[in-house]
Design a protein around this motif. Structure first.
Motif, PDB file in Angstrom:
ATOM      1  N   GLY A   3       0.821  -1.201   0.000  1.00 55.50           N
ATOM      2  CA  GLY A   3       0.000   0.000   0.000  1.00 55.50           C
ATOM      3  C   GLY A   3       0.849   1.241   0.000  1.00 55.50           C
ATOM      4  N   PRO A   4       0.201   2.402  -0.007  1.00 52.08           N
ATOM      5  CA  PRO A   4       0.934   3.663  -0.094  1.00 52.08           C
ATOM      6  C   PRO A   4       1.793   3.914   1.140  1.00 52.08           C
ATOM      7  N   ASN A   5       1.490   3.221   2.241  1.00 58.93           N
ATOM      8  CA  ASN A   5       2.251   3.482   3.461  1.00 58.93           C
ATOM      9  C   ASN A   5       3.488   2.598   3.597  1.00 58.93           C
ATOM     10  N   ASP A   6       3.747   1.749   2.603  1.00 56.87           N
ATOM     11  CA  ASP A   6       4.860   0.803   2.702  1.00 56.87           C
ATOM     12  C   ASP A   6       6.207   1.476   2.959  1.00 56.87           C
ATOM     13  N   GLY A  46      -6.437   3.540   4.958  1.00 57.66           N
ATOM     14  CA  GLY A  46      -6.752   4.907   4.565  1.00 57.66           C
ATOM     15  C   GLY A  46      -5.491   5.722   4.410  1.00 57.66           C
ATOM     16  N   ASP A  47      -5.691   6.938   3.931  1.00 58.16           N
ATOM     17  CA  ASP A  47      -4.579   7.782   3.529  1.00 58.16           C
ATOM     18  C   ASP A  47      -4.055   8.583   4.718  1.00 58.16           C
ATOM     19  N   LEU A  48      -2.872   8.206   5.197  1.00 55.55           N
ATOM     20  CA  LEU A  48      -2.293   8.922   6.335  1.00 55.55           C
ATOM     21  C   LEU A  48      -1.807  10.307   5.920  1.00 55.55           C
ATOM     22  N   SER A  49      -1.439  10.448   4.648  1.00 52.80           N
ATOM     23  CA  SER A  49      -0.816  11.708   4.228  1.00 52.80           C
ATOM     24  C   SER A  49      -1.791  12.879   4.342  1.00 52.80           C
ATOM     25  N   ALA A  50      -3.097  12.578   4.383  1.00 52.33           N
ATOM     26  CA  ALA A  50      -4.081  13.653   4.462  1.00 52.33           C
ATOM     27  C   ALA A  50      -4.301  14.126   5.904  1.00 52.33           C
ATOM     28  N   LYS A  69       7.142  12.944  12.944  1.00 52.11           N
ATOM     29  CA  LYS A  69       8.005  12.277  11.958  1.00 52.11           C
ATOM     30  C   LYS A  69       7.199  11.838  10.732  1.00 52.11           C
ATOM     31  N   ILE A  70       5.983  11.384  10.977  1.00 55.52           N
ATOM     32  CA  ILE A  70       5.144  10.955   9.846  1.00 55.52           C
ATOM     33  C   ILE A  70       4.833  12.162   8.945  1.00 55.52           C
ATOM     34  N   ARG A  71       4.503  13.288   9.577  1.00 60.16           N
ATOM     35  CA  ARG A  71       4.242  14.512   8.792  1.00 60.16           C
ATOM     36  C   ARG A  71       5.495  14.924   8.017  1.00 60.16           C
ATOM     37  N   GLU A  72       6.645  14.850   8.692  1.00 65.04           N
ATOM     38  CA  GLU A  72       7.898  15.231   8.037  1.00 65.04           C
ATOM     39  C   GLU A  72       8.111  14.374   6.792  1.00 65.04           C
ATOM     40  N   PHE A  73       7.805  13.070   6.923  1.00 65.87           N
ATOM     41  CA  PHE A  73       7.963  12.166   5.782  1.00 65.87           C
ATOM     42  C   PHE A  73       7.087  12.615   4.613  1.00 65.87           C
ATOM     43  N   PHE A  74       5.817  12.937   4.896  1.00 58.28           N
ATOM     44  CA  PHE A  74       4.921  13.311   3.797  1.00 58.28           C
ATOM     45  C   PHE A  74       5.257  14.697   3.232  1.00 58.28           C
TER      46      PHE A  74
END
Ligand code: DGT
Ligand code: CA
Length: 582
Positions: A3-6, A46-50, A69-74
């Motif tokens: 998925g997109p979160n891989d 679902g889409d974490l990037s949103a 950190k997750i926000r920084e990644f996106f």
């Protein structure tokens, strides 16, 4: 599972690994926080990037610092903490942490006190008997580490990476590539696609009309650490764990030919190329073409290439020149075991086992979502230290299962157990209690170093027991870190036929046990196979996909897989085989 979160999952896995080193312990608070975050990301649908930082922290398992950190990644395509730790711990040093028996504290001492930074340094220090000079380490430790290094094949260019490590990396890279607007198709190929247990590198093929743009983006992926070669059609990089990835870009109309060529194996390709030559054609990574006119005969899909050569399409795990081309020519190719063939899982744990992570209710609900029509709950038998379950607890579980059965009328719930095969073939509980259970798998969890004769006797004796329906993870191996028990495989297979005991394909990537060569040896015998996930978490029910590939690699005919049978046929088989053994 993909998925997109891989890519994010892979980064958090790395972050946790590097933090184990940085904190000197796998139990440090930060390590656990990163592992919890990784699980949460993996499970999230679902889409974490949103999501904003605040919204992210609402998800179970994600705290303030991991949300950042997750926000920084996106937002920035990287996690700076990971970059910092990578600088501090180069890949050659991180590699040392994979050696069984070498914990992070010792590893840091080896670096600080003996200037050991990689496997070559460690080998030299062991042969100079330097480790025993350190307090708490001795000659025994030197010997243990030396053997572990040999077993892992860590030195030299023969170094191979276990599939459990390589596959998640490859899937993360492929899904990141596939999400680029310039990319039409992306596929990992090579030994990994053939589902070999270990791989030398990851080969990825991409179809795109804008190779330069794709290559430029690829070398800047968060999971890429060093660039070895950067060209227009081929780029080679190293991931943070030191694994080499070769990316090749072709035009869409050549995608099938490139995938076919780079999937191999070499022996399979040589035979295919010979077939092409016999017809006056050429076969290479660009396609199948007429040798004289150059006219392309097939190139867009693998299917077209195999068909043009008058062969059935051979599933990638079978492409080892193990007779598949002859079978495909005779239109008698062993069919692949497909995920959708599998109607139940017959080896799963719940939180009743000390190491189980999901409740009975959660596991049953997830199995129902997968559309299973039967499911065996098999928590650990009482003889297993720490994680075993008493018969009183199992009797209570039976009541819970009966209640759940009413809620899931489409699925038959079996109460089972994973029995422990003792050093002489003994089993948990007394036979009367074992007979109360609907289904038992039995596996080896101790005494890994008995000789082959004793190990074989031990397994044969367990198979003779009327309550043992299947042998779980036949050798107990962990690919790359623990060799399995030594066995007389033919005697075991023979006994399996005689006692109608099924042999499990354990779908956990570190296990893939029985190995494909064992399955291959069973292909002409009337051995029944079951494919199980050994899930300890609802997420792990998805491993079934790997079990199907492992079965295919071993030329297992789907007709011999008991959990591909309709429910009635399966239940009748259990009843009959138990009657036969009694
Ligand atoms: P590995 O990397 O050792 O785990 O195994 P493979 O099979 O992935 O080997 P690799 O990476 O050297 O090559 C990938 C595939 O590309 C291989 O299976 C067949 C194809 N290939 C590469 N080089 C050659 C070659 O010189 N001749 C032929 N016929 N095929 C090749
Ligand atoms: Ca390869």
């Amino acid at each position: 599972m993909s998925g997109p979160n891989d890519a994010l999952v892979a980064l958090f896995r790395e972050l946790a690994e590097l933090t184990v080193l940085d904190e000197g312990s796998p139990n440090a608070f930060r390590v656990r926080a990163y592992e919890n975050a990784r699980e949460a990301i993996q499970t999230h649908r679902g889409d974490l990037s949103a999501l904003s930082e605040r919204e992210l922290t609402q998800i179970d398992g994600i705290g303030k610092s991991t949300a950042k950190k997750i926000r920084e990644f996106f937002d920035a395509g990287k996690i700076s903490k990971v970059d910092k730790l990578r600088e501090k711990y180069p890949p050659a040093f991180v590699e040392l942490s994979k050696i069984p028996g070498l914990g992070p504290k010792t590893l840091l001492r080896l670096r600080d006190e003996l200037d050991i930074h990689n496997v070559v340094d460690l080998r030299a220090a062991i042969s100079d008997q330097k480790l025993r000079e350190l307090k708490g380490l001795g000659a025994k430790m030197e010997e243990k580490l030396s053997q572990a290094i040999d077993r892992m094949g860590l030195t030299g260019k023969d170094k191979r990476t276990p599939i459990a490590e390589a596959l998640p990396i490859a899937r993360a890279l492929v899904s990141e590539l596939a999400s680029l607007p310039e990319v039409e198709h992306a596929q990992y190929c090579g030994s990994l696609r053939r589902f070999r247990e270990t791989v030398a590198d990851i080969d990825i093929v991409v179809a795109s009309e804008k190779p330069v743009e794709v290559m430029d983006k690829f070398v800047n992926f968060a999971g890429v650490r060093d660039v070895i070669g950067h060209g227009e059609t081929k780029t080679s990089v190293l991931t943070s764990s030191g694994l080499q990835v070769d990316l090749r870009i072709v035009e869409a109309h050549q995608f099938g030919a490139a995938c076919q060529y780079f999937t191999g194996s070499k022996a399979h390709n040589i035979k295919l190329r010979q077939r092409a030559m016999d017809r006056g054609w050429l076969l290479n990574e660009y396609g199948l073409s007429d040798a004289e006119s150059g006219k392309v005969i097939a190139s867009e899909t693998e299917q077209e290439i195999y068909e043009a050569l008058e062969l059935t399409l051979v599933p990638p795990p079978m492409r080892e020149d193990h007779g598949e081309i002859e079978q495909a020519q005779a239109k008698a190719l062993t069919p692949a075991v497909k995920l959708e063939d599998l109607k139940g899982d017959l080896h799963v744990h719940t939180s009743l086992s000390g190491d189980g992570k999901s409740s009975l209710e959660e596991i049953v609900a997830s199995a129902a979502e997968r559309g299973y029509t039967y499911l065996a709950i098999t928590d650990h038998g009482e003889d297993l230290a720490l994680n075993g379950v008493s018969c009183e607890k199992l009797r209570e579980q039976r009541k819970q299962i009966d209640v759940l059965a009413g809620q899931y009328p489409k699925m038959r719930l079996l109460q089972g157990v994973e029995l422990n095969i003792g050093p002489e073939g003994g089993l948990d509980y007394d036979e009367a209690f074992r007979r109360e259970l609907d289904w038992c798998v039995a596996g080896v969890h101790s005494h890994f170093d008995l000789d082959a004769k004793l190990q074989t006797q031990r397994i044969l004796r367990a198979m003779e027991d009327p309550t043992v329906d299947a042998i779980a993870h036949l050798t107990g191996r962990k690919i790359g870190s623990r060799p399995g028990i030594e066995l007389d495989i033919d005697a075991v297979l023979q006994k399996a036929v005689e006692t109608r005991t099924a042999i499990e394909i354990n779908a956990a990537l570190p296990r893939l046990d029985a190995a494909s060569d064992v399955l291959f040896r069973a292909r002409d015998l009337d051995v029944t196979i079951v494919i199980n996930t050994d899930a300890h978490h609802t997420r792990e029910l998805a491993r079934m996909e790997w079990g199907a590939l492992q079965a295919t690699r071993g030329f297992v005919d789907p007709a011999r897989v008991a959990n591909s049978w309709p429910r009635k046929k399966f239940l009748d088989w259990v009843e009959n085989r138990r009657a036969l053994k009694s």
